[in-house]
Design an enzyme around this catalytic site. Sequence first.
Site, PDB file in Angstrom:
ATOM      1  N   SER A 146       0.854  -1.186   0.000  1.00 19.98           N
ATOM      2  CA  SER A 146       0.000   0.000   0.000  1.00 19.98           C
ATOM      3  C   SER A 146       0.888   1.233   0.000  1.00 19.98           C
ATOM      4  CB  SER A 146      -0.852   0.006   1.266  1.00 19.98           C
ATOM      5  OG  SER A 146      -1.442   1.268   1.460  1.00 19.98           O
ATOM      6  N   TYR A 159      -0.657  -1.146  10.390  1.00 22.54           N
ATOM      7  CA  TYR A 159      -0.863  -1.529   8.990  1.00 22.54           C
ATOM      8  C   TYR A 159       0.287  -1.006   8.134  1.00 22.54           C
ATOM      9  CZ  TYR A 159      -3.084  -1.708   4.354  1.00 22.54           C
ATOM     10  OH  TYR A 159      -3.365  -1.944   3.029  1.00 22.54           O
TER      11      TYR A 159
HETATM   12  N1  LIG Z   1      -8.483  -1.171  -1.701  1.00 26.12           N
HETATM   13  C1  LIG Z   1      -7.550  -0.284  -1.426  1.00 26.12           C
HETATM   14  O1  LIG Z   1      -7.733   0.926  -1.560  1.00 26.12           O
HETATM   15  C2  LIG Z   1      -6.194  -0.750  -0.940  1.00 26.12           C
HETATM   16  C3  LIG Z   1      -5.175   0.192  -0.860  1.00 26.12           C
HETATM   17  C4  LIG Z   1      -3.916  -0.201  -0.480  1.00 26.12           C
HETATM   18  C5  LIG Z   1      -3.679  -1.531  -0.177  1.00 26.12           C
HETATM   19  N2  LIG Z   1      -4.693  -2.415  -0.220  1.00 26.12           N
HETATM   20  C6  LIG Z   1      -4.386  -3.812   0.147  1.00 26.12           C
HETATM   21  O2  LIG Z   1      -4.623  -4.620  -0.968  1.00 26.12           O
HETATM   22  C7  LIG Z   1      -5.011  -5.932  -0.556  1.00 26.12           C
HETATM   23  C8  LIG Z   1      -6.300  -6.287  -1.259  1.00 26.12           C
HETATM   24  O3  LIG Z   1      -7.250  -5.342  -0.884  1.00 26.12           O
HETATM   25  P1  LIG Z   1      -8.662  -5.207  -1.594  1.00 26.12           P
HETATM   26  O4  LIG Z   1      -9.179  -3.868  -1.221  1.00 26.12           O
HETATM   27  O5  LIG Z   1      -8.583  -5.614  -2.988  1.00 26.12           O
HETATM   28  O6  LIG Z   1      -9.435  -6.370  -0.924  1.00 26.12           O
HETATM   29  P2  LIG Z   1     -10.465  -6.642   0.164  1.00 26.12           P
HETATM   30  O7  LIG Z   1     -10.336  -5.744   1.334  1.00 26.12           O
HETATM   31  O8  LIG Z   1     -11.751  -6.725  -0.523  1.00 26.12           O
HETATM   32  O9  LIG Z   1      -9.963  -8.087   0.665  1.00 26.12           O
HETATM   33  C9  LIG Z   1      -9.476  -9.060  -0.218  1.00 26.12           C
HETATM   34  C10 LIG Z   1     -10.014 -10.412   0.199  1.00 26.12           C
HETATM   35  O10 LIG Z   1      -9.439 -10.807   1.440  1.00 26.12           O
HETATM   36  C11 LIG Z   1     -10.408 -11.626   2.071  1.00 26.12           C
HETATM   37  N3  LIG Z   1     -10.135 -11.797   3.495  1.00 26.12           N
HETATM   38  C12 LIG Z   1     -10.503 -11.019   4.544  1.00 26.12           C
HETATM   39  N4  LIG Z   1     -10.091 -11.539   5.703  1.00 26.12           N
HETATM   40  C13 LIG Z   1      -9.443 -12.682   5.381  1.00 26.12           C
HETATM   41  C14 LIG Z   1      -8.788 -13.678   6.157  1.00 26.12           C
HETATM   42  N5  LIG Z   1      -8.726 -13.602   7.476  1.00 26.12           N
HETATM   43  N6  LIG Z   1      -8.222 -14.720   5.494  1.00 26.12           N
HETATM   44  C15 LIG Z   1      -8.291 -14.837   4.150  1.00 26.12           C
HETATM   45  N7  LIG Z   1      -8.903 -13.918   3.357  1.00 26.12           N
HETATM   46  C16 LIG Z   1      -9.455 -12.853   3.973  1.00 26.12           C
HETATM   47  C17 LIG Z   1     -11.716 -10.928   1.808  1.00 26.12           C
HETATM   48  O11 LIG Z   1     -12.814 -11.828   1.978  1.00 26.12           O
HETATM   49  C18 LIG Z   1     -11.551 -10.438   0.377  1.00 26.12           C
HETATM   50  O12 LIG Z   1     -12.120 -11.324  -0.558  1.00 26.12           O
HETATM   51  C19 LIG Z   1      -5.127  -5.883   0.963  1.00 26.12           C
HETATM   52  O13 LIG Z   1      -3.948  -6.386   1.542  1.00 26.12           O
HETATM   53  C20 LIG Z   1      -5.265  -4.392   1.236  1.00 26.12           C
HETATM   54  O14 LIG Z   1      -4.784  -4.049   2.520  1.00 26.12           O
HETATM   55  C21 LIG Z   1      -5.954  -2.082  -0.608  1.00 26.12           C
END
Ligand SMILES: NC(=O)c1ccc[n+]([C@@H]2O[C@H](COP(=O)([O-])OP(=O)(O)OC[C@H]3O[C@@H](n4cnc5c(N)ncnc54)[C@H](O)[C@@H]3O)[C@@H](O)[C@H]2O)c1
Length: 254
Positions: A146, A159
């Site tokens: 991130s 985080y």
């Molecule tokens: N969306 C954003 O703006 C953003 C920004 C920076 C980083 N990220 C990071 O990118 C990654 C993906 O984020 P996203 O927003 O696409 O996805 P998201 O938050 O929708 O989560 C991705 C998947 O992880 C699953 N999940 C949740 N808890 C879990 C667990 N305990 N075990 C296994 N799976 C689990 C969820 O069911 C979901 O399908 C994450 O690590 C997030 O922190 C996201």
Amino acid sequence: MDGLVGKVVVVAGGGGGTGRATARLLGASGARVVVGDVDDARAEEVAAAIRGDGGEAVAVAFDMGDPSSTTALVEAAVERFGRIDGLHNVAGNPAAHRHDGDVVSTPPETWDLQLRSHLLAYAHACRTAIPLMLEGGGGSIVNTSSNAARSAGTTRIAYQAAKAGVETLTRHVAATWGKQGIRCNALSYGVVLTDNARAQLSEEFFAAALVQTWSPRLGEPDDVAGLAALLFSDRGAWINGQVIDVNGGMLLTG
Ligand SMILES: NC(=O)c1ccc[n+]([C@@H]2O[C@H](COP(=O)([O-])OP(=O)(O)OC[C@H]3O[C@@H](n4cnc5c(N)ncnc54)[C@H](O)[C@@H]3O)[C@@H](O)[C@H]2O)c1
């Protein structure tokens, strides 16, 4: 995307968000996909959609907080498809963000959960996948970081630290096993409008993020899937050890 036909890729966190978009693109490009998620019904939906499009995919329930579950997910690739060529560490645990504030206010349990979810789970998956990839002659690992890892933000310190660790893990894997054919890269997202992001973050947050973004809009899951797929494909064969921003040109402030 070409260069993916027949490759076996585990998408750890493929039931929703960006992981789902990438799993779908990989499946449509001829990769065989293992879709892992804590939400097994959504993982099965994604696998079924890939199969419905003529691809190959299976769903596996896994919990990123449990190392044995992470190991089982990675091993499922070999059990179901005979090999593993790719690992996408993309799961995110929204519960870990609760109580994650500044370093004074954040309790030890929150640090434990953030690090276990957003750093150690990725490390455990690498720990299992690397020897299996070496048996098959190499592979590609794509971690998810991130912009928060280096934004000097004033909140979500645990985080931020976990994601900074993911970037270090990424370079470590590339440096240690690169000569043996393992590539490891990380995608560092800006703000991507996944269902979870929409549920957790406010309109004020999105408006402020857009001001800091050079592109005219925030990200959508499909905006990151193409680069993730490239990193798994033969087209990405000489990209190794990199942390690549996918953020619409987001400025790194607060
Ligand atoms: N969306 C954003 O703006 C953003 C920004 C920076 C980083 N990220 C990071 O990118 C990654 C993906 O984020 P996203 O927003 O696409 O996805 P998201 O938050 O929708 O989560 C991705 C998947 O992880 C699953 N999940 C949740 N808890 C879990 C667990 N305990 N075990 C296994 N799976 C689990 C969820 O069911 C979901 O399908 C994450 O690590 C997030 O922190 C996201």
